[in-house]
Design an enzyme around this catalytic site. Structure first.
Site, PDB file in Angstrom:
ATOM      1  N   SER A 155     -25.591  29.698  43.509  1.00 40.27           N
ATOM      2  CA  SER A 155     -24.723  30.557  42.710  1.00 40.27           C
ATOM      3  C   SER A 155     -24.083  29.788  41.559  1.00 40.27           C
ATOM      4  O   SER A 155     -24.769  29.341  40.653  1.00 40.27           O
ATOM      5  CB  SER A 155     -23.674  31.211  43.616  1.00 40.27           C
ATOM      6  N   ASP A 306     -22.578  34.868  36.306  1.00 40.50           N
ATOM      7  CA  ASP A 306     -22.786  33.527  36.841  1.00 40.50           C
ATOM      8  C   ASP A 306     -24.290  33.307  37.037  1.00 40.50           C
ATOM      9  O   ASP A 306     -25.096  34.223  36.815  1.00 40.50           O
ATOM     10  CB  ASP A 306     -21.962  33.309  38.106  1.00 40.50           C
ATOM     11  N   ASP A 308     -26.601  33.196  39.317  1.00 40.84           N
ATOM     12  CA  ASP A 308     -27.488  34.079  40.081  1.00 40.84           C
ATOM     13  C   ASP A 308     -27.129  35.547  39.881  1.00 40.84           C
ATOM     14  O   ASP A 308     -27.672  36.425  40.547  1.00 40.84           O
ATOM     15  CB  ASP A 308     -27.510  33.717  41.560  1.00 40.84           C
ATOM     16  N   ASP A 310     -24.665  37.488  40.524  1.00 40.07           N
ATOM     17  CA  ASP A 310     -23.978  38.362  41.474  1.00 40.07           C
ATOM     18  C   ASP A 310     -22.496  38.516  41.137  1.00 40.07           C
ATOM     19  O   ASP A 310     -21.791  39.273  41.793  1.00 40.07           O
ATOM     20  CB  ASP A 310     -24.175  37.907  42.921  1.00 40.07           C
TER      21      ASP A 310
END
Length: 551
Positions: A155, A306, A308, A310
């Site tokens: 992440s 961000d 990834d 999410d």
């Protein structure tokens, strides 16, 4: 202690490292451990062999390095094997597992290794075709009828990290007892080099991403807003060197928006994250390039995802909104649209969501920290329709991705901004209106990053033993949330118009204090003074809590 004991301990450490290297399936990782043994670097070996990575707030996450306390081929292979063994105990032998990955160092390798291990264990494994956002994986689990999903991502962690998130059949992240049971299954796995592998797994095409895009757009109903208003909105965007750009562009195009203005330096995936100190929209300076772009193109709203995708952050008029402000805006927008059901937030997030829900006569829930808990809020009678955490995570379409989703949140923010712009208003105007309607709920943080994790536990012990009796000159009551159900490693201090929650981060070596103050607002003219007072009170709270924690 006798003179022989230290050398015995060192000998044991070296033997443990040699045994790990002998079982390591990756030539490079194996050589890394062997070089440390040959050099007698016991300090580094202790860091890598003091214990395995554990399932925290978001599964496995740690630095890329050989040994059980790092992300590497042996750890990933054992994690996949442990997951497979646990799924068998749950009656899911031979069922489907879907795997996704981001663009970090070794993510594709770890994803394909997991596929080989799980396929070797008899599961029907499908792998997403390229680095894709984590919400696409969450969606794919239910969409494909899988019993589990894995996404290889760290992440928003630093470039040297990677991670491993596990999702169950409902498309949500692990919660107890499954996480502890899977950890036990991993611990029981034999040598990684001896695991059976198979290449009998399927690489998916573009159809899952296609279906995800269509599902997000259908859920948010952009056609409820005039097409011209959508096309007029100017949106600046950054993927922050992550994997969100292509999917986000597709969603915005399908929803009828003009092409996004993107931060060119950050638009393509780059695991080195060269333009940011930390690839986390919350970190100071992370959205500087986005803010500059927004100024150049005259953007109505600027959005950063961000790596990834999410989570997302929002900048309006040069000001980065807090996660609580965006959470309140999105909840208010959905409520005014007539979306009924349960509205949920984590316990460290702002209290305004509860006020909004009560005003509209819908249920609101406060959950433990982590989206794995937020996404499970609601009931059969009032299912979850919106959930958020102050750390920039939002679920505005929980029926699509059963997790936080920065892409659907970005689209929702744009639809709200376009709706307001059509009336000559902005997101910050709506925040001012909410302050008049409900009071000004101002939130902030005190975040302390440490090298020595024992400092965090010592600070929590001091707080539990001697919590402040007053904050901002008001009496506060301390509650140890470890005594709740489920227990949460946190302490809450609460009084009239003031609240602080202190907890260790579940993903980073940080101790965090979440601050909130509520300032009454008489009318629109009083908002600027209320914001100044709130800012001053948050500064005072930071100072008071810093002194109380001793860090």
């Amino acid at each position: 202690m006798s003179a022989g004991e230290p050398s015995g301990a060192v000998s044991g450490l070296l033997d443990t490292a040699r045994a790990w290297a002998a079982a390591d399936p990756h030539e490079g990782d194996r050589a890394e451990v062997e070089a440390l043994v040959a050099a007698g670097d016991t300090a580094e070996l202790e860091r890598r062999f003091t214990g395995p990575l554990t399932f925290g707030t978001a599964g496995l996450r740690g630095p890329l390095r050989a040994g059980p306390a790092g992300m590497n081929a042996a750890v990933v292979a054992r994690a996949a094997a442990g997951l497979g063994a646990w799924l068998v105990t749950q009656g899911h032998a031979g069922r489907g597992v879907v795997i996704g990955f981001d663009a970090r160092h070794r993510s594709d390798e770890f994803a394909h290794l997991s596929a080989a291990v799980l396929s070797g264990a008899g599961f029907a494994v499908q792998v997403l075709p390229r680095p894709l956002p984590t919400p696409v994986l969450s969606y794919a689990v239910r969409h494909l009828g899988a019993v589990a999903g894995v996404v290889v991502t760290a992440s928003h962690n630093p470039p040297q990290d990677n991670g491993y998130k596990v999702y169950l059949a409902d498309g949500a992240q692990l919660v107890p007892p499954a996480d502890r049971e899977i950890e036990a299954a991993i611990a029981a796995v034999g040598p990684a080099r001896e695991l059976p592998l198979s290449d009998d797994w399927l690489t998916l095409g573009d159809e899952v991403e296609d279906d995800y895009v269509a599902a997000v757009v259908a859920a948010l109903q952009p056609d409820r807003l005039d097409a011209a208003a959508r096309r007029r909105l100017v949106v600046a965007y950054t993927a922050m060197h992550g994997v969100g750009s292509a999917t986000t562009r597709r969603v915005f195009e399908a929803a009828g928006f003009a092409p996004l203005h993107t931060v060119a330096e950050q638009d393509r995936p780059d695991p080195a994250f060269p333009t940011v100190a930390f690839p986390n929209p919350e970190e100071p300076g992370a959205v500087d390039l986005l803010s500059a772009l927004a100024g150049r193109v005259g953007a109505d709203v600027a959005i950063a995802e961000d790596p990834d995708a999410d989570r997302c952050s929002v900048v309006v008029g040069g000001r980065q909104l807090t996660g609580d402000e965006v959470g309140a805006l999105l909840a208010d927008w959905l409520l005014r649209r007539g979306v009924r059901g349960t509205y949920a937030r984590s316990l460290v997030s702002g209290s305004l969501l509860g006020e909004l829900a009560r005003a509209h006569g819908v249920p609101a829930e406060e959950t433990p920290t982590g989206f794995k808990w937020i996404i499970r809020a609601g009931s059969a009678e009032a299912p979850l329709v919106f959930g958020y955490e102050e750390a920039l995570g939002y679920a505005v379409t929980p029926a699509v991705a059963h997790d936080k989703d920065g892409i659907s949140a970005a689209l929702a923010v744009a639809l709200l901004a376009a709706e307001l712009a059509a009336e000559g208003r902005t997101l910050t105007d709506r925040l001012d209106e909410l302050a008049v309607e409900h009071g000004l709920f101002a939130t902030g943080q005190l975040s302390v990053r440490v090298e020595d994790l024992s400092l965090i536990s010592a600070a929590m012990d001091r707080l539990r033993a001697s919590a402040p009796a007053q904050l901002l000159g008001r009496d506060v009551e301390a509650t140890d949330l470890m005594e709740g159900r489920p227990p949460v490693d946190a302490v809450r201090l609460r009084g009239d118009g003031v609240r602080v929650i202190v907890r260790p981060s579940g993903t980073e070596p940080k101790l965090k204090a979440y601050l909130e103050t509520v300032v009454p607002v008489a009318d629109a003219a009083a908002v600027p003074a209320a914001r100044r007072r709130a800012a001053d009170e948050l500064d005072r709270l930071r100072a008071e809590m810093s002194a109380a924690l001793g860090l």
